[in-house]
Design an enzyme around this catalytic site. Structure first.
Site, PDB file in Angstrom:
ATOM      1  N   HIS A 172     -56.386  13.050  26.688  1.00  0.00           N
ATOM      2  CA  HIS A 172     -55.267  12.984  27.662  1.00  0.00           C
ATOM      3  C   HIS A 172     -55.610  12.037  28.818  1.00  0.00           C
ATOM      4  O   HIS A 172     -55.040  12.136  29.903  1.00  0.00           O
ATOM      5  CB  HIS A 172     -54.925  14.374  28.225  1.00  0.00           C
ATOM      6  CG  HIS A 172     -54.776  15.413  27.172  1.00  0.00           C
ATOM      7  ND1 HIS A 172     -53.580  15.693  26.567  1.00  0.00           N
ATOM      8  CD2 HIS A 172     -55.685  16.243  26.613  1.00  0.00           C
ATOM      9  CE1 HIS A 172     -53.744  16.659  25.670  1.00  0.00           C
ATOM     10  NE2 HIS A 172     -55.028  16.998  25.678  1.00  0.00           N
ATOM     11  N   SER A 283      -8.710   7.932   1.942  1.00  0.00           N
ATOM     12  CA  SER A 283      -8.249   7.446   3.242  1.00  0.00           C
ATOM     13  C   SER A 283      -7.152   8.366   3.749  1.00  0.00           C
ATOM     14  O   SER A 283      -6.280   8.789   2.990  1.00  0.00           O
ATOM     15  CB  SER A 283      -7.708   6.012   3.117  1.00  0.00           C
ATOM     16  OG  SER A 283      -7.005   5.633   4.282  1.00  0.00           O
TER      17      SER A 283
END
Length: 478
Positions: A172, A283
């Site tokens: 870290h 569609s």
């Protein structure tokens, strides 16, 4: 103002990679000289192999090509390309200009991809492969593998020398247990060794495109060798061997995005469709539509998956010393997203492949419309076998084809190219062969044999370990 493309002028942009940072070797690999010299080498290899297998190509023609590999008139090539709007044919003509005896057999049976794709592979192999036939100047090896090996060697010396030198470790980016300078260096070496292994894998697996013709069926070469399937296979292998590759592949390489794009385009042509369920709506506005939504989904997700690759690459590049934690949140997102995306793509693609629909009559009708143009390559091959020059024949057919195309496009008439060829005395040596040359089955080359061989030799053995899961069907969630 500097003329466009005047890269040597201070008034024109030039990549800092080439002008400041990249090595001369790497810049040369991607230079015009190396590229077009490779085109000529490919044409020479093709001619040599065709001669060996019995085509009427003379030693004098081969020697003329060999003597002019580096004699490239770039100005002439540029002028030819501006006139023809075709880079490969521009260089065919430019090479033929300095090889007048060989001009008629340059590019014989080949398509533009023969030089374009294979050169791309050779350029790549010049960067990563240790057995590339076209060596870099002043080097007997590849660029990237040699450079990487050298870096690893230098770091190994460094790590060995400092193997016992203590230093503070970090996690870290906070102080942690001690490590040594040599140990930390080994973390770097480990990554580089994996990179080297990956490069070796790519080197070993990289396939040459080889000699495939326009659509990969080798039809033009089958025509040249009068249907001798074995000679066409030998031709492919000989050219591949000359280029220094272990194996040759197919016409093109595809992934999901490309496959599904092809399906979408074929759906527009009404030649092939993905599955369309009985109550499915294509569609909301146009009830007749059958939109290829599965293929569109695959394409969309494939693009997303490709962008996810950058997450781990960028994260890995900014990791500090022994460990940090700014990869954690990123990993939670990108790894899961990647696997879920891939799972969706594969499931959808399986669903598509299990229900693909083909419309043979539509395909047949389109073949009839386009067959006269498709026959031009066979006609060229037949004329060359009858003693004609490939380049002269190509030009004759180009002119007649444009005239026929004008009738179709400007007047809405039928394609009359064959009638024009029959009326032209230049083609009289092959007039009696035209019916045979227009047989649709003669245009598929070795496609059938190739499919069978590919399936039996490569696909089925690869799938054998997975036979127990082959029966599982794909179901779409939505």
């Amino acid at each position: 103002m500097a003329a466009g493309g005047d890269h040597g002028s201070p008034d024109s942009y030039r990549s800092p990679l080439a002008s400041r940072y990249a090595s001369p070797e790497m810049c040369f690999v991607f230079s015009d000289r190396y590229k077009f010299r490779t085109w000529r080498q490919l044409w020479l290899w093709l001619a040599e192999a065709e001669q060996t297998l019995g085509l009427p190509i003379t030693d004098e023609q081969i020697q003329e090509m060999k003597s002019n590999l580096d004699n490239i008139d770039f100005k002439m090539a540029a002028e030819e390309e501006k006139r023809l709007r075709h880079d490969v044919m521009a260089h065919v003509h430019t090479f033929g200009h300095c090889c007048p005896k060989a001009a008629g057999i340059i590019h014989l049976g080949a398509t533009s991809c023969y030089v374009g794709d294979n050169t791309g592979l050779i350029l790549s192999s010049g960067v990563i492969m240790a057995h590339c036939s076209l060596r870099l100047p002043g080097s007997g090896n590849s660029v990237s593998i040699s450079q990487l090996a050298r870096v690893i060697s230098r770091l190994a010396d460094f790590a060995k020398e400092r193997a016992s030198l203590p230093t503070l470790g970090f996690t870290h980016f906070q102080p942690a247990q001690l490590t040594t300078v040599g140990k930390r260096c080994c973390l770097w070496i480990q990554d580089l060794c994996m990179d080297l292994q990956n490069l070796k894998r790519v080197r070993d697996d990289l396939r040459f495109r080889g000699v495939k013709g326009t659509t990969g069926t080798q039809a033009s070469f089958l025509q040249l060798f009068e249907g001798d399937d074995h000679k066409v296979e030998q031709l492919d292998k000989m050219v591949t061997d000359k280029a220094g590759f272990k194996s040759h592949g197919s016409q093109t390489l595809l992934h999901t995005d490309s496959i599904c794009t092809d399906i979408r385009l074929l759906a527009n042509l009404k030649e092939m469709e993905e599955p369309f369920e009985k109550q499915q709506i294509g569609s909301s506005a146009m009830p007749y539509k059958r939109n290829p939504m599965r293929s569109e989904r695959c394409c969309s997700l494939a693009r997303h998956l490709m962008t996810l690759v950058m997450d781990p690459l960028q994260t890995a590049s900014v990791q500090w010393f022994e460990r940090t934690l700014d990869d954690s949140a990123n990993r939670r997102i990108c790894l899961a997203e990647a696997f879920l995306t891939a799972d969706t793509i594969l499931n959808t693609l399986q669903n598509i492949s299990e229900g693909l629909v083909v419309y043979p009559k539509v395909i047949e009708r389109r073949i009839r419309q386009e067959l006269p143009f498709m026959a031009t390559e066979n006609i060229i091959m037949a004329m060359v076998k009858a003693g004609g020059s490939r380049q002269d024949c190509h030009e004759k057919i180009r002119v007649l084809s444009q005239q026929a195309a004008s009738v179709v496009k400007q007047e809405g008439g039928d394609n009359d190219l064959i009638e024009r060829i029959q009326a032209d005395a230049y083609f009289s040596p092959i007039h009696s062969q035209l019916d045979h040359l227009l047989d649709p089955s003669s245009f598929t080359g070795r496609a059938s044999q190739q499919v069978q061989r590919f399936l039996e030799e490569e696909v089925y053995p690869l799938l054998k370990p997975y036979e127990s899961v082959m029966k599982v069907k794909a179901e779409l969630c939505l």
